[in-house]
Design a protein around this motif. Structure first.
Motif, mmCIF file in Angstrom:
data_model
loop_
_atom_site.group_PDB
_atom_site.id
_atom_site.type_symbol
_atom_site.label_atom_id
_atom_site.label_comp_id
_atom_site.label_asym_id
_atom_site.label_seq_id
_atom_site.Cartn_x
_atom_site.Cartn_y
_atom_site.Cartn_z
ATOM 1 N N GLY A 212 -4.827 -39.828 63.483
ATOM 2 C CA GLY A 212 -4.818 -40.788 62.381
ATOM 3 C C GLY A 212 -3.423 -41.002 61.847
ATOM 4 O O GLY A 212 -2.496 -40.261 62.185
ATOM 5 N N GLN B 165 -1.427 -42.174 58.043
ATOM 6 C CA GLN B 165 -1.635 -42.424 56.611
ATOM 7 C C GLN B 165 -1.204 -43.842 56.222
ATOM 8 O O GLN B 165 -0.136 -44.283 56.646
ATOM 9 N N THR C 36 0.572 -45.139 53.883
ATOM 10 C CA THR C 36 1.478 -44.856 52.760
ATOM 11 C C THR C 36 2.592 -45.883 52.652
ATOM 12 O O THR C 36 3.400 -45.813 51.744
ATOM 13 N N ASN D 53 6.885 -43.276 63.759
ATOM 14 C CA ASN D 53 5.411 -43.271 63.840
ATOM 15 C C ASN D 53 4.964 -43.906 65.156
ATOM 16 O O ASN D 53 4.027 -43.431 65.803
ATOM 17 N N LYS E 291 7.672 -31.509 51.426
ATOM 18 C CA LYS E 291 7.188 -32.555 50.522
ATOM 19 C C LYS E 291 7.257 -32.095 49.070
ATOM 20 O O LYS E 291 7.456 -32.904 48.172
HETATM 21 N N1 AQP Z 1 10.115 -39.309 62.808
HETATM 22 C C1 AQP Z 1 9.026 -39.177 63.544
HETATM 23 N N2 AQP Z 1 9.133 -39.026 64.885
HETATM 24 C C2 AQP Z 1 8.025 -38.910 65.653
HETATM 25 N N3 AQP Z 1 6.769 -38.932 65.152
HETATM 26 C C3 AQP Z 1 6.622 -39.081 63.820
HETATM 27 N N4 AQP Z 1 5.546 -39.151 63.018
HETATM 28 C C4 AQP Z 1 5.933 -39.320 61.736
HETATM 29 N N5 AQP Z 1 7.281 -39.360 61.671
HETATM 30 C C5 AQP Z 1 7.731 -39.212 62.953
HETATM 31 C C6 AQP Z 1 4.172 -39.093 63.486
HETATM 32 O O1 AQP Z 1 3.518 -40.280 63.058
HETATM 33 C C7 AQP Z 1 2.133 -39.995 62.870
HETATM 34 C C8 AQP Z 1 1.672 -40.611 61.597
HETATM 35 O O2 AQP Z 1 2.313 -40.029 60.512
HETATM 36 P P1 AQP Z 1 1.733 -40.146 59.049
HETATM 37 O O3 AQP Z 1 2.151 -41.390 58.408
HETATM 38 O O4 AQP Z 1 0.288 -39.894 59.049
HETATM 39 O O5 AQP Z 1 2.389 -38.934 58.317
HETATM 40 P P2 AQP Z 1 3.827 -38.342 58.358
HETATM 41 O O6 AQP Z 1 3.989 -37.456 59.520
HETATM 42 O O7 AQP Z 1 4.000 -37.662 57.066
HETATM 43 O O8 AQP Z 1 4.728 -39.638 58.529
HETATM 44 P P3 AQP Z 1 5.962 -40.079 57.687
HETATM 45 O O9 AQP Z 1 6.507 -41.324 58.215
HETATM 46 O O10 AQP Z 1 6.887 -38.932 57.576
HETATM 47 O O11 AQP Z 1 5.318 -40.471 56.295
HETATM 48 P P4 AQP Z 1 5.507 -39.858 54.865
HETATM 49 O O12 AQP Z 1 6.949 -40.001 54.524
HETATM 50 O O13 AQP Z 1 4.597 -40.698 54.037
HETATM 51 O O14 AQP Z 1 5.067 -38.448 54.940
HETATM 52 C C9 AQP Z 1 1.977 -38.477 62.925
HETATM 53 O O15 AQP Z 1 1.426 -38.134 64.186
HETATM 54 C C10 AQP Z 1 3.371 -37.981 62.830
HETATM 55 O O16 AQP Z 1 3.546 -36.751 63.497
#
Ligand code: AQP
Length: 329
Positions: A8, A10, A12, A19, A114
């Motif tokens: 999944g 998020q 956000t 991503n 976080k």
């Molecule tokens: N920088 C990244 N490189 C590779 N994969 C990444 N993912 C996130 N950042 C990178 C992967 O994207 C999927 C979805 O992520 P998410 O939005 O559910 O949560 P996250 O990991 O917390 O992503 P972000 O962009 O860092 O969002 P925020 O800042 O809101 O927390 C996941 O499979 C993640 O591993």
């Protein structure tokens, strides 16, 4: 029966190329392999763990569904659903909480990172995020979970919880394994020591960025000393990150990039990189524009997916309640 795959994203904010290359592109490839029964959800409950505006949430959810469909997920091949529409996710998270020692939870690096980023809002949802994530996965009997590297520790917890539960109540859950891509950790354009992350938009290249914005962002991206185009994550972390984006966006090897830019400098490489990204994203952006203009398609895909996910999740949560002795039937 094919093995189950669950993952999944998020809702956000806008999705970035981290991503995409770390997860979404792989979702589509794995769906098209036709070897798994695929479930892809919108992690809206997870997205409440950071400050949010309720007026924006619905459009953020629709936006991720549009991202899924525009990238190539097909509701006929994969179950695409909204996490909060399936109450069994939260029920199972509450049950699993009782098998998750606080000491183990305190070791979670995402919680620690976080907590620093949102020091004014360190909430229980953030602390419990990995248990809800375990519930998301274990509910469907997933054996594989395509994620970026930042989620591997959470997946390890899901395995531990599954093992612990199975040992106490008999075989109930499958222990899931991560599937990582080559671009498992794309770093920020402005700081190659930090993961590209929606919560640091200054370092992000978004999937929705217009060509001129992409050119500007790539031109401004931090590089290392020297000028040779050589993949060397130790000595050239910034350039190597950009090369990784290039390789995975254009589906080429590092040595092909090195030969294409032999004798040229960072300026030429960045120009080439921007064009590769623009070209790779063009069909996605076009498809997404059309999808957002027909919200009925998004609504229909989600409603059908929610129904299918409920059937699996409701059955599983009943089995779990029986195992732990709270089902009176
Ligand atoms: N920088 C990244 N490189 C590779 N994969 C990444 N993912 C996130 N950042 C990178 C992967 O994207 C999927 C979805 O992520 P998410 O939005 O559910 O949560 P996250 O990991 O917390 O992503 P972000 O962009 O860092 O969002 P925020 O800042 O809101 O927390 C996941 O499979 C993640 O591993």
């Amino acid at each position: 029966m094919k093995p189950v795959l669950v993952s999944g994203i998020q809702p956000t904010g806008k999705l970035h190329i981290g991503n995409y290359l770390g997860s979404l592109k792989n979702f589509v490839a794995l769906q098209d392999l036709d070897e798994y029964q695929c479930f892809f959800f919108i992690a809206d409950l997870h997205s409440l763990t950071e400050d949010f505006n309720p007026k924006e949430k619905a459009s953020q959810i629709r936006n991720v569904v549009a991202d899924y469909l525009a990238a190539g997920l097909n509701p006929k091949q994969s179950v695409i659903f909204q996490q909060s529409e399936i109450p069994a996710h939260t029920e199972l998270a509450v049950i699993l909480n009782n098998f998750a020692p606080i000491g183990e939870m305190e070791r979670m690096t995402q919680f620690k990172d976080k907590s620093k980023n949102q020091a004014g809002n360190i909430n229980m949802g953030l602390f419990d995020y990995p248990v809800l994530m375990a519930a998301d996965i274990l509910l469907y009997g997933a054996s594989v979970v395509p994620v970026g590297e930042d989620q591997v520790q959470h997946l390890e917890l899901a395995r531990t919880l599954a093992r612990r539960f199975n040992a106490k109540f008999g075989k109930t859950f499958v222990e899931p394994k991560p599937i990582l891509t080559e671009a498992k950790r794309i770093m920020s354009l402005d700081d190659p020591t930090k993961k590209m992350s929606k919560s640091r938009p200054q370092g992000c290249l978004f999937l929705d960025d217009e060509p001129d914005v992409i050119r500007k962002k790539v031109q401004r991206a931090v590089t290392d000393s020297g000028s040779e185009i050589k993949y060397d994550p130790e000595r050239k972390p910034a350039l190597s990150n950009l090369m990784s984006v290039y390789a995975n966006m254009a589906d080429v090897r590092m040595d092909q990039i090195e030969s294409a830019f032999k004798g040229k400098g960072y300026g030429d490489f960045k120009k080439g990189l921007a064009e590769v990204i623009i070209q790779a994203l063009a069909p996605f952006q076009e498809k997404k524009r059309k999808l957002l203009a027909s919200p009925g398609i998004i609504k229909k895909a989600l409603a059908a997916g929610n129904k299918k996910a409920s059937l699996v999740a409701d059955k599983k949560i009943e089995e779990i309640k029986e195992k732990i002795g709270i089902s009176l039937d």
